[in-house]
Write an enzyme that holds these catalytic residues in place. Structure first.
Site, PDB file in Angstrom:
ATOM      1  N   CYS A  44      -4.846  -5.281   0.944  1.00  6.10           N
ATOM      2  CA  CYS A  44      -4.490  -4.220   1.122  1.00  6.10           C
ATOM      3  C   CYS A  44      -6.327  -3.162   0.336  1.00  6.10           C
ATOM      4  CB  CYS A  44      -3.743  -3.289   1.829  1.00  6.10           C
ATOM      5  SG  CYS A  44      -3.704  -1.438   1.206  1.00  6.10           S
ATOM      6  N   TRP A  77       5.582  -3.229   5.877  1.00  3.81           N
ATOM      7  CA  TRP A  77       4.603  -4.428   4.554  1.00  3.81           C
ATOM      8  C   TRP A  77       6.454  -5.204   4.778  1.00  3.81           C
ATOM      9  CZ3 TRP A  77      -0.065  -5.932   4.074  1.00  3.81           C
ATOM     10  CH2 TRP A  77      -1.144  -4.907   3.988  1.00  3.81           C
ATOM     11  N   THR A 111       3.176   2.690   3.666  1.00  2.15           N
ATOM     12  CA  THR A 111       2.193   2.166   2.903  1.00  2.15           C
ATOM     13  C   THR A 111       2.597   1.165   1.299  1.00  2.15           C
ATOM     14  OG1 THR A 111       1.171   4.236   2.398  1.00  2.15           O
ATOM     15  CG2 THR A 111       0.914   3.639   4.313  1.00  2.15           C
ATOM     16  N   VAL A 112       1.165   0.550   1.193  1.00  2.24           N
ATOM     17  CA  VAL A 112       0.988   0.185   0.097  1.00  2.24           C
ATOM     18  C   VAL A 112      -0.126   1.148  -0.763  1.00  2.24           C
ATOM     19  CG1 VAL A 112       2.362  -2.331  -0.124  1.00  2.24           C
ATOM     20  CG2 VAL A 112       0.153  -1.897   0.922  1.00  2.24           C
ATOM     21  N   TYR A 175     -13.492   2.607   7.591  1.00  2.00           N
ATOM     22  CA  TYR A 175     -12.012   2.754   8.532  1.00  2.00           C
ATOM     23  C   TYR A 175     -13.126   3.461   9.979  1.00  2.00           C
ATOM     24  CZ  TYR A 175      -8.898  -0.208   5.722  1.00  2.00           C
ATOM     25  OH  TYR A 175      -8.832  -0.556   5.007  1.00  2.00           O
TER      26      TYR A 175
END
Length: 335
Positions: A44, A77, A111-112, A175
């Protein structure tokens, strides 16, 4: 997994858990060595920032690192590449367990990067833009000797301005191209992206780094997009006016950073490619991961030294990564 809404442009959810880990602990979470674990997927780009800054500042002994696998399902994840499929410190299979431990009905994406308090197993924050700034300004007691100043006070306004444009037009711009839900949305996103890359080319044609004569937070934020450009964004996200390797100024700039300790040695091209091509089933339904591109060029001479600059300012390069944090040789760039 679906990221594309037909007929619409891509809009990123930028509402994050705003709790901060600070020197004074004003949010209830004081900076303490060994209290927290950084969960950051190498795949990521947003998490990759935190890995680079942690390493440049020498926070490895104060803040441990957990690395999820490169692919995930709609839930979270996970740690499927760790022995037993669990994080060895938090003892969880999925990052969502840490989110739900603090917010049982957490409504947003898992999220990370995320900072997790080890004792409680609860997520503290996933606010990645603030996280790396706090590493520079709140964790100073635990910086290594010779750590660079990535967010010098005299340049913060300029760094913030440059980083904002880099985020809206480049980091998020790729994106907006890849997840565009209409031809019009894609066309507009494409034009905005390459207008920004042209601006960056002009800015970097006569100076080695984005702001000042040393590496700053702004360079970290741009690098994590550039290093993914030819491997995934050019083809997978249709950002295909030119490859990065066909834009001499940006290609040399990106390779200059790549060859700087703390940058290239944190890059995992295997994780990057598997993440994008396997997880984004709406734009790559077969899940086929391409073999290319050839990555040897990342190690070729870049010539940016001629522009001067001092990568670490008055500081020094970080030492080699800890053994357990070395990117596997076959995930990286062949010599």
């Amino acid at each position: 997994m679906s990221y594309v809404e037909n007929g619409k442009e891509f809009t990123r959810d930028t509402n994050y858990i705003e709790t901060r880990v600070t020197a004074d602990g004003r949010d209830g979470y004081a900076v303490e060595p060994g209290r927290y674990r950084l969960i950051a997927a190498r795949a990521c780009p947003w998490a990759h920032r935190s890995i680079i800054v942690r390493r440049l500042l020498g926070l490895e002994d104060a803040l441990s690192l957990g690395i999820p696998g490169p692919t995930h399902d709609p839930r979270s994840w996970n740690f499927d590449e760790e022995p037993g499929g669990i994080d060895p410190v938090l003892k969880i299979e999925r990052l969502q367990d840490a989110y739900f431990a603090r917010f049982p009905n957490y409504p947003r994406g898992i999220t990370v990067p995320a900072i997790v308090e080890i004792e409680t197993g609860q997520v503290v924050t996933n606010d990645y833009p603030q996280m790396t700034l706090d590493f520079s300004t709140e964790w100073t007691q635990y910086h290594r000797e010779g750590a660079p100043d990535l967010y010098p006070e005299a340049l913060r306004s300029e760094i913030d301005d440059v980083a904002h444009r880099v985020f809206t037009e480049v980091n998020n711009g790729v994106y907006r191209c890849g997840f565009a839900g209409s031809q019009d949305a894609y066309d507009k996103a494409y034009d905005r992206l390459f207008t920004a890359l042209d601006w960056l080319t002009g800015r970097l044609s006569e100076q080695r780094y984005l702001v000042g004569d040393t590496i700053t937070e702004a360079d970290v934020r741009l690098f994590t997009t550039l290093v993914r450009f030819d491997a995934v964004y050019h083809g997978h996200f249709k950002c295909n006016r030119t490859k990065l390797s066909e834009i001499p100024v940006l290609w040399n700039y990106a390779r200059d950073l790549f060859q700087t300790p703390g940058f290239g040695d944190t890059v995992d091209f295997d994780h990057i490619k598997r993440h994008y091509y396997v997880v984004h089933t709406d734009i790559n339904p077969t899940g086929i991961v391409p073999k290319g591109p050839d990555l040897h060029g990342w190690l070729a001479p870049h010539g940016r030294e001629s522009l001067g600059g001092r990568p670490f300012g008055d500081g020094t390069p970080p030492p080699p990564p800890k053994d357990e944090e070395i990117v596997p040789a076959d995930h990286w760039v062949p010599a």
